[in-house]
Design an enzyme around this catalytic site. Structure first.
Site, short mmCIF file in Angstrom:
data_model
loop_
_atom_site.label_atom_id
_atom_site.label_comp_id
_atom_site.label_asym_id
_atom_site.label_seq_id
_atom_site.Cartn_x
_atom_site.Cartn_y
_atom_site.Cartn_z
N ASP A 151 -3.69 -7.30 2.70
CA ASP A 151 -3.20 -8.38 2.40
C ASP A 151 -2.06 -9.27 2.89
O ASP A 151 -1.49 -10.16 2.35
CB ASP A 151 -2.60 -7.85 0.63
CG ASP A 151 -4.33 -7.72 0.01
OD1 ASP A 151 -4.47 -8.11 0.48
OD2 ASP A 151 -3.45 -6.62 -0.75
N HIS A 166 1.87 0.31 0.20
CA HIS A 166 0.80 0.92 -0.14
C HIS A 166 0.60 2.65 -0.72
O HIS A 166 1.87 3.56 -0.32
CB HIS A 166 -0.30 1.12 1.01
CG HIS A 166 -1.64 1.20 0.62
ND1 HIS A 166 -2.45 2.38 0.07
CD2 HIS A 166 -2.53 0.21 0.55
CE1 HIS A 166 -3.97 2.22 -0.24
NE2 HIS A 166 -3.74 0.85 -0.33
N1 ACO Z 1 8.68 -4.23 -1.62
C1 ACO Z 1 9.63 -3.53 -2.68
N2 ACO Z 1 9.92 -2.72 -2.26
C2 ACO Z 1 8.71 -1.87 -2.64
C3 ACO Z 1 7.44 -2.60 -2.44
C4 ACO Z 1 7.67 -3.80 -2.09
N3 ACO Z 1 6.42 -4.44 -1.36
N4 ACO Z 1 6.32 -1.71 -2.46
C5 ACO Z 1 7.01 -0.46 -2.57
N5 ACO Z 1 8.54 -0.53 -3.15
C6 ACO Z 1 9.76 0.77 -3.09
C7 ACO Z 1 9.34 0.76 -5.51
O1 ACO Z 1 9.84 0.04 -5.73
C8 ACO Z 1 9.73 2.19 -5.24
O2 ACO Z 1 10.99 2.13 -4.81
P1 ACO Z 1 12.51 3.82 -5.65
O3 ACO Z 1 11.27 4.55 -4.86
O4 ACO Z 1 12.78 3.02 -4.62
O5 ACO Z 1 11.70 3.49 -6.76
C9 ACO Z 1 9.29 2.83 -3.90
O6 ACO Z 1 9.48 2.14 -2.37
C10 ACO Z 1 7.91 3.73 -4.36
O7 ACO Z 1 6.46 2.24 -4.83
P2 ACO Z 1 5.70 2.52 -6.13
O8 ACO Z 1 5.97 0.99 -7.12
O9 ACO Z 1 6.15 3.64 -6.77
O10 ACO Z 1 4.47 3.31 -4.55
P3 ACO Z 1 2.75 2.49 -5.95
O11 ACO Z 1 2.45 3.48 -4.94
O12 ACO Z 1 2.84 2.87 -7.14
O13 ACO Z 1 2.61 1.44 -5.40
C11 ACO Z 1 1.96 -0.77 -4.95
C12 ACO Z 1 2.36 0.89 -4.67
C13 ACO Z 1 1.56 -1.24 -5.88
C14 ACO Z 1 1.02 -1.59 -3.47
C15 ACO Z 1 3.46 -1.14 -4.59
O14 ACO Z 1 3.44 -0.96 -2.97
C16 ACO Z 1 3.73 -2.59 -4.25
O15 ACO Z 1 3.42 -3.08 -5.55
N6 ACO Z 1 3.42 -3.61 -3.04
C17 ACO Z 1 3.36 -5.43 -3.58
C18 ACO Z 1 2.01 -5.60 -3.56
C19 ACO Z 1 0.97 -5.05 -3.03
O16 ACO Z 1 0.76 -5.47 -1.50
N7 ACO Z 1 -0.01 -4.66 -2.88
C20 ACO Z 1 -1.49 -4.60 -2.39
C21 ACO Z 1 -1.62 -2.91 -2.06
S1 ACO Z 1 -2.91 -3.29 -0.69
C22 ACO Z 1 -4.66 -3.07 -2.06
O17 ACO Z 1 -4.04 -2.81 -3.09
C23 ACO Z 1 -5.71 -4.13 -1.56
#
Ligand code: ACO
Length: 434
Positions: free
Chosen positions: A370, A313
């Site tokens: 989710d 998140h």
């Molecule tokens: N699986 C694997 N790696 C992940 C995940 C994941 N679900 N989420 C984040 N990471 C990693 C990223 O690759 C990144 O790694 P790095 O630092 O080595 O590059 C690090 O964790 C930070 O992630 P970001 O994508 O920069 O974080 P951001 O805040 O931009 O994204 C998000 C947040 C979109 C929720 C992300 O965690 C994600 O894609 N999760 C999966 C989709 C999801 O469950 N979305 C629902 C969110 S809740 C809602 O909106 C209701």
């Protein structure tokens, strides 16, 4: 930029090109600190660059407080755990939109206002004939909500409180009807009219699952679970879809058009669409023999686009309190109904495996709202494509509350700037010389 460090810093100083400029520091009611840079461009000619708005506060807001480090979520000051335990969804909607919990009289009157608007204009039903039978219900939801503006041209004035009020009631009342019709269309069943003697959640399940051919009574446990899920989804401050609703509304676009845009933003798998994507992922893991570790490794592999859906998140760097509430509800419901869902077992194993893995621990990636919600919806017999639609029904009061707050604050049109990195001025080359 350095800030004048003290218990409550009042100013931040920026030195640019040898010139020092001071900016006021804004402190929120929960102690959050922001640097008010409204005067930055006028005084320096420079702008800030904050891609994906990771550090940007787009507004002051009095609706929802979220502490991502501590895993805290409160609507109008009330902890989400308390609201989920004691309230009905419409009571929470009232709280978000009007700022206070309703008295018994106010709650009755609000419920009555909603009941008055549950039916769709008969002409709207013909829209459904134009959608393909396998249309995604989020596409239908967004289109039909946008089309409400064509039926209610008497409610376009965003500065008229009566017009905004009736649009608010119409949207909350009609969204479940629009959603249930999209499901009925997908299975070729006749649309079921709302039954206004039923409470909000019962009425939605009635429109989804009853048929003219038989009797239907919603299971009280399903009604309770749905009520809880709608409450925990009802607001989450400046998330992607809410910011979209505010952005669209800031141009003085009507409430229907603004909410329709919010539904589009919610649909994406990185936002509300993650509940559907998460169940798809869990099904894939089960079909693949339940090898959880393989998928955790895939999610860690930077060459692979795969992510653990329902994990991570932008704001929560601790347990998402909504996920904790939902998991407990899921546990209770499945046990009571003797449901043995392999997806729930895989989900729990996936959570345990990921939370032991340094990759997820270091990045503070926990299950989000989710992760378990889809397992509950499955137990209730709700098809997977409808999961994000249910998120939208839950989030609607939050969108409306933010849209109204933005107008009440006299917000200007939202319009970010950019740092241009394209070609500088160049001479035109005629086609035959390129
Ligand atoms: N699986 C694997 N790696 C992940 C995940 C994941 N679900 N989420 C984040 N990471 C990693 C990223 O690759 C990144 O790694 P790095 O630092 O080595 O590059 C690090 O964790 C930070 O992630 P970001 O994508 O920069 O974080 P951001 O805040 O931009 O994204 C998000 C947040 C979109 C929720 C992300 O965690 C994600 O894609 N999760 C999966 C989709 C999801 O469950 N979305 C629902 C969110 S809740 C809602 O909106 C209701």
């Amino acid at each position: 930029m350095t800030s004048a460090v003290s218990a409550t810093p009042k100013m931040a100083r920026l030195v640019l090109d040898g010139k020092e400029i001071e900016f006021p520091v804004v402190v929120g009611s929960e102690g959050e600190v922001g640097i008010d840079i409204s005067a930055l461009r006028a005084s320096t000619g420079a702008i800030t660059l904050d891609e994906a708005y990771v550090n940007t506060g787009s507004t002051r807001s009095g609706i929802t407080f979220l502490d991502g480090e501590e895993g805290v979520l409160r609507y109008r000051g009330y902890p989400i755990e308390t609201l989920a335990q004691h309230c009905g969804f419409l009571e929470v909607a009232y709280l978000l939109i009007y700022g206070e919990l309703p008295t018994a009289e106010q709650a009755d009157s609000f419920r009555e206002d909603i009941r008055n608007h549950t039916m769709l204009h008969e002409d709207m039903k013909s829209f459904y004939n134009g959608f393909p039978r396998d249309a995604h219900p989020m596409g239908i939801l967004s289109s039909v909500v946008g089309a409400l503006s064509t039926f209610y041209q008497d409610a376009m004035d965003v500065h008229d409180p009566d017009q905004v009020e009736v649009s608010t009631h119409r949207l909350i009342a009609k969204l479940p009807t629009i959603a249930a019709y999209s499901y009925k269309k997908s299975i070729g069943h006749p649309f079921v009219y709302p039954k206004n003697s039923l409470p909000y959640c019962d009425n939605f399940l009635h429109m989804m699952f009853s048929t003219p051919a038989g009797e239907y009574h919603a299971d009280p446990d399903f009604v309770e679970a749905l009520n809880l899920l709608l409450i925990v989804h009802a607001d989450h401050e400046q998330n992607c879809s809410t910011s979209t609703v505010r952005m669209v509304g800031s141009s003085n676009a009507n409430l229907y058009a603004s909410v329709s845009a919010g539904i589009g933003a919610l649909w994406g798998p990185l936002h509300g669409g993650a509940n559907e994507a998460c169940v798809d992922m869990l099904e894939r893991i089960v079909e693949d023999g339940g090898n959880v570790k393989k998928y955790v490794d895939m999610a860690k592999d930077k060459k692979n686009h795969f992510r653990l859906m329902g994990f991570g998140h932008r704001v929560y760097k601790n347990r998402d309190p909504r996920a904790t509430i939902i998991k407990a509800c899921c546990d209770k419901l499945l046990q009571k109904h003797h449901v043995k869902d392999p997806l729930f077992e895989v989900a729990q194993e996936l959570e345990e495996t990921a939370l032991r893995d340094p990759y997820f621990v270091e990045r503070k990636l926990y299950p989000n709202v989710d992760f378990y919600s889809g397992v509950i919806y499955r137990a209730m017999g709700i098809p997977v494509q409808m999961f994000t639609v249910l998120f939208a029904i839950g989030r609607l009061p939050g969108w409306i509350a933010h849209w109204k707050e933005m107008h009440a604050d006299g917000s200007r049109i939202n319009r970010p700037r950019q740092i241009y990195v394209g070609p500088t001025r160049r001479d035109f080359i005629p086609t035959d010389q390129r």
